[in-house]
Design a protein around this motif. Structure first.
Motif, PDB file in Angstrom:
ATOM      1  N   LEU A 279      37.656  46.417  53.130  1.00 13.81           N
ATOM      2  CA  LEU A 279      36.895  47.658  52.968  1.00 13.81           C
ATOM      3  C   LEU A 279      35.574  47.642  53.726  1.00 13.81           C
ATOM      4  CD1 LEU A 279      37.463  48.243  49.143  1.00 13.81           C
ATOM      5  CD2 LEU A 279      38.809  49.109  51.065  1.00 13.81           C
ATOM      6  N   GLY A 280      35.310  46.570  54.463  1.00 17.64           N
ATOM      7  CA  GLY A 280      34.090  46.514  55.255  1.00 17.64           C
ATOM      8  C   GLY A 280      33.036  45.621  54.635  1.00 17.64           C
ATOM      9  N   ALA A 281      31.953  45.415  55.369  1.00 13.89           N
ATOM     10  CA  ALA A 281      30.880  44.512  54.943  1.00 13.89           C
ATOM     11  C   ALA A 281      29.981  45.184  53.904  1.00 13.89           C
ATOM     12  CB  ALA A 281      30.044  44.073  56.132  1.00 13.89           C
ATOM     13  N   VAL A 282      29.472  44.367  52.959  1.00 17.59           N
ATOM     14  CA  VAL A 282      28.495  44.816  51.963  1.00 17.59           C
ATOM     15  C   VAL A 282      27.126  44.329  52.418  1.00 17.59           C
ATOM     16  CG1 VAL A 282      27.827  44.755  49.538  1.00 17.59           C
ATOM     17  CG2 VAL A 282      30.245  44.665  50.172  1.00 17.59           C
ATOM     18  N   ASP A 283      26.255  45.259  52.781  1.00 21.31           N
ATOM     19  CA  ASP A 283      24.968  44.889  53.384  1.00 21.31           C
ATOM     20  C   ASP A 283      23.964  44.354  52.364  1.00 21.31           C
ATOM     21  OD1 ASP A 283      25.944  45.730  55.838  1.00 21.31           O
ATOM     22  OD2 ASP A 283      25.241  47.784  55.543  1.00 21.31           O
ATOM     23  N   ASP A 284      24.036  44.809  51.118  1.00 17.15           N
ATOM     24  CA  ASP A 284      23.013  44.438  50.130  1.00 17.15           C
ATOM     25  C   ASP A 284      23.552  43.485  49.070  1.00 17.15           C
ATOM     26  OD1 ASP A 284      24.738  46.283  49.091  1.00 17.15           O
ATOM     27  OD2 ASP A 284      23.209  47.499  48.097  1.00 17.15           O
ATOM     28  N   ALA A 285      24.509  42.645  49.423  1.00 11.97           N
ATOM     29  CA  ALA A 285      25.098  41.718  48.455  1.00 11.97           C
ATOM     30  C   ALA A 285      24.256  40.452  48.341  1.00 11.97           C
ATOM     31  CB  ALA A 285      26.517  41.354  48.870  1.00 11.97           C
ATOM     32  N   VAL A 286      24.179  39.914  47.125  1.00 12.28           N
ATOM     33  CA  VAL A 286      23.525  38.633  46.875  1.00 12.28           C
ATOM     34  C   VAL A 286      24.458  37.805  46.009  1.00 12.28           C
ATOM     35  CG1 VAL A 286      21.185  39.550  47.066  1.00 12.28           C
ATOM     36  CG2 VAL A 286      22.319  39.476  44.825  1.00 12.28           C
ATOM     37  N   SER A 287      24.286  36.494  46.055  1.00  7.41           N
ATOM     38  CA  SER A 287      25.086  35.595  45.229  1.00  7.41           C
ATOM     39  C   SER A 287      24.209  34.989  44.141  1.00  7.41           C
ATOM     40  CB  SER A 287      25.708  34.488  46.083  1.00  7.41           C
ATOM     41  OG  SER A 287      24.707  33.675  46.660  1.00  7.41           O
ATOM     42  N   VAL A 288      24.783  34.899  42.927  1.00  9.22           N
ATOM     43  CA  VAL A 288      24.117  34.272  41.787  1.00  9.22           C
ATOM     44  C   VAL A 288      25.140  33.381  41.101  1.00  9.22           C
ATOM     45  CG1 VAL A 288      22.507  36.181  41.432  1.00  9.22           C
ATOM     46  CG2 VAL A 288      24.713  36.188  40.244  1.00  9.22           C
ATOM     47  N   PRO A 289      24.711  32.391  40.315  1.00  9.11           N
ATOM     48  CA  PRO A 289      25.691  31.580  39.573  1.00  9.11           C
ATOM     49  C   PRO A 289      26.557  32.462  38.683  1.00  9.11           C
ATOM     50  CG  PRO A 289      23.529  30.568  39.502  1.00  9.11           C
ATOM     51  CD  PRO A 289      23.331  31.907  40.120  1.00  9.11           C
ATOM     52  N   ARG A 290      27.857  32.136  38.629  1.00  9.02           N
ATOM     53  CA  ARG A 290      28.763  32.965  37.842  1.00  9.02           C
ATOM     54  C   ARG A 290      28.346  33.083  36.378  1.00  9.02           C
ATOM     55  NH1 ARG A 290      30.560  36.400  35.912  1.00  9.02           N
ATOM     56  NH2 ARG A 290      32.651  37.333  35.923  1.00  9.02           N
ATOM     57  N   PRO A 291      27.827  32.001  35.716  1.00  9.87           N
ATOM     58  CA  PRO A 291      27.400  32.153  34.319  1.00  9.87           C
ATOM     59  C   PRO A 291      26.203  33.069  34.133  1.00  9.87           C
ATOM     60  CG  PRO A 291      27.815  29.841  34.843  1.00  9.87           C
ATOM     61  CD  PRO A 291      27.810  30.582  36.139  1.00  9.87           C
ATOM     62  N   ALA A 292      25.532  33.445  35.226  1.00  6.01           N
ATOM     63  CA  ALA A 292      24.367  34.322  35.097  1.00  6.01           C
ATOM     64  C   ALA A 292      24.767  35.764  34.827  1.00  6.01           C
ATOM     65  CB  ALA A 292      23.506  34.242  36.357  1.00  6.01           C
ATOM     66  N   VAL A 293      26.048  36.098  35.021  1.00  5.77           N
ATOM     67  CA  VAL A 293      26.511  37.474  34.850  1.00  5.77           C
ATOM     68  C   VAL A 293      27.300  37.558  33.548  1.00  5.77           C
ATOM     69  CG1 VAL A 293      27.768  39.385  35.892  1.00  5.77           C
ATOM     70  CG2 VAL A 293      26.657  37.680  37.352  1.00  5.77           C
ATOM     71  N   PHE A 294      26.983  38.537  32.724  1.00  3.37           N
ATOM     72  CA  PHE A 294      27.704  38.743  31.474  1.00  3.37           C
ATOM     73  C   PHE A 294      27.989  40.235  31.306  1.00  3.37           C
ATOM     74  CE2 PHE A 294      23.225  38.987  30.685  1.00  3.37           C
ATOM     75  CZ  PHE A 294      23.045  39.945  29.693  1.00  3.37           C
ATOM     76  N   GLU A 295      28.838  40.557  30.356  1.00  4.52           N
ATOM     77  CA  GLU A 295      29.268  41.938  30.146  1.00  4.52           C
ATOM     78  C   GLU A 295      28.612  42.527  28.911  1.00  4.52           C
ATOM     79  OE1 GLU A 295      31.326  43.695  32.146  1.00  4.52           O
ATOM     80  OE2 GLU A 295      31.339  41.980  33.528  1.00  4.52           O
ATOM     81  N   VAL A 296      28.164  43.768  29.036  1.00  2.05           N
ATOM     82  CA  VAL A 296      27.603  44.515  27.922  1.00  2.05           C
ATOM     83  C   VAL A 296      28.169  45.924  27.969  1.00  2.05           C
ATOM     84  CG1 VAL A 296      25.514  45.417  26.834  1.00  2.05           C
ATOM     85  CG2 VAL A 296      25.483  43.158  27.893  1.00  2.05           C
ATOM     86  N   LEU A 297      29.019  46.253  26.997  1.00  2.00           N
ATOM     87  CA  LEU A 297      29.606  47.595  26.912  1.00  2.00           C
ATOM     88  C   LEU A 297      30.291  47.983  28.218  1.00  2.00           C
ATOM     89  CD1 LEU A 297      26.771  49.472  24.974  1.00  2.00           C
ATOM     90  CD2 LEU A 297      28.863  48.455  24.056  1.00  2.00           C
ATOM     91  N   GLY A 298      31.024  47.024  28.789  1.00  2.00           N
ATOM     92  CA  GLY A 298      31.776  47.296  29.995  1.00  2.00           C
ATOM     93  C   GLY A 298      30.978  47.255  31.279  1.00  2.00           C
ATOM     94  N   ARG A 299      29.693  46.913  31.194  1.00  3.64           N
ATOM     95  CA  ARG A 299      28.848  46.846  32.391  1.00  3.64           C
ATOM     96  C   ARG A 299      28.444  45.402  32.652  1.00  3.64           C
ATOM     97  NH1 ARG A 299      24.207  51.014  30.899  1.00  3.64           N
ATOM     98  NH2 ARG A 299      24.354  49.750  28.984  1.00  3.64           N
TER      99      ARG A 299
END
Length: 378
Positions: A279-299
């Protein structure tokens, strides 16, 4: 006098017991400090990581089943006994190649008979024509001779076609999916003999989200994966057709992928594969440790540390790498909580710790929380 002394001593003993009881209740009843007294004070120690700018290409991965573009039952066009089979299950055949042979003696005899009748009809027409030129035959007789010749020609053509149909041939290039008849079997007109499928190009139907209508269209390249291994034909697969309507229930539209599968390819009709679309390049992407991301009410959410305090921030996950999540919605260099961010309240004062320091701190914090929860439950 002694009676007054005894009453005074009893009053002093009662006061002493009340004082001791109050002291015990303040210590939780068992001589231990209360949960409030043991509650940790000061900022909470957390482990953090920096969001790093990442070059990332966004992809869409959809699963589906490969389908043969053509699938037919090759049937007998004449009746008779099967005298030979020239194709078996799995054989790749070319258009026009022989699959089976039906006894042809009767049809050869009919051809001979029709040829004789045709020759006789030609002679009769020549004779009638000469007689008509000499006024020795009527025009009606001449027309009858011509009609007889036409019938004889048609019968000869039919007999010839039936003789040719004793050799059953492949209508297109493909592979034998089933053999439905055995040598010696008597077949009638319309009896299925083989199931023939076209094997290249194969077709794959996928349902594309409507929001990607401007990206996924005809000629878009598609990578085909089987069992997690990208095949050599992946670069040649492409979107061949796109439906002009969107399904109002699923908010998707149907796209058809053409997948080349030359002779010898591992791809087969009926296989489950995954189609990956760039789908093409993502210009504003950043990487963070996977455990740093969690789900809240589907977000998806991370906890950013700003000036020593927690700031929850919603992000969009666009991909995953080795132990990291690729997200949008964070600026490069942002400081995020890397471990158990979902346990932190908003606007909580925190202290950033080194790895060596944070390990025992996190363990002690978890033990304190567990002990406090157990006491509150009791």
């Amino acid at each position: 006098m002694s009676s007054n002394y005894r009453r005074h001593a009893a009053a002093l003993a009662l006061v002493a017991l009340l004082v001791v009881g109050c002291g015990s209740s303040e210590r939780g009843g068992s001589g231990t400090p209360s949960a409030a007294a043991r509650a940790p004070s000061g900022p909470r120690t957390v482990i953090t990581a920096r969001a790093e700018a990442t070059a990332w290409r966004r992809t869409l991965s959809l699963g589906g089943t490969l389908e043969a573009p053509e699938r037919v039952e090759v049937a007998a066009r004449v009746e008779g006994a099967i005298v030979g089979l020239d194709a078996e299950l799995g054989d790749f055949v070319r258009r026009g190649s022989t699959l089976a042979r039906i006894t042809s003696e009767d049809f050869a005899a009919r051809v001979a008979q029709s040829e004789a009748e045709l020759a006789q009809a030609r002679l009769d027409l020549e004779r009638a024509d000469r007689l008509a030129q000499g006024d020795l035959a009527t025009r009606e007789r001449l027309e009858q001779a011509r009609t007889k010749l036409s019938v004889a020609e048609a019968q000869r053509a039919l007999a010839g076609r039936q003789l040719r149909d004793t050799r059953v041939t492949a209508p297109f290039d493909g592979a034998i999916a089933e053999r439905l008849v055995s040598p010696g079997a008597f077949v009638r007109v319309g009896t299925p003999l083989f199931v023939l499928v076209a094997t290249s190009p194969l077709r794959l139907a996928i349902d594309v989200p409507e929001r990607l209508g401007g990206v996924v269209r005809e000629s878009t390249p598609v990578a085909i994966e089987l069992d997690g291994v990208t095949r050599e034909t992946a670069g040649e697969a492409h979107i061949a057709r796109v439906a002009p309507v969107v399904d109002p229930e699923t908010r998707t539209y149907r796209a058809q992928v053409e997948v080349p599968a030359p002779e010898g390819s591992v791809l087969r009709p009926g296989m489950y594969v995954r189609a990956t679309i760039d789908l093409g390049a993502v210009d504003d992407a950043v990487s963070v440790p996977r455990p740093a991301v969690f789900e809240v009410l589907g977000r998806s959410r991370v906890v950013e540390v700003v000036e020593g305090r927690t700031r929850p921030r919603d992000v969009e996950i666009v991909g995953e790498g080795e132990g990291v999540a690729i997200v949008r919605g964070l600026t490069p260099g942002a400081l995020v909580v890397a471990r158990s961010p979902g346990l932190l309240a908003p606007d909580l004062e925190v202290r950033i710790a080194d790895e060596e320091e944070a390990e025992p701190a996190a363990a002690a914090r978890a033990q304190d929380d567990e002990s406090a929860g157990a006491r509150s439950g009791s």
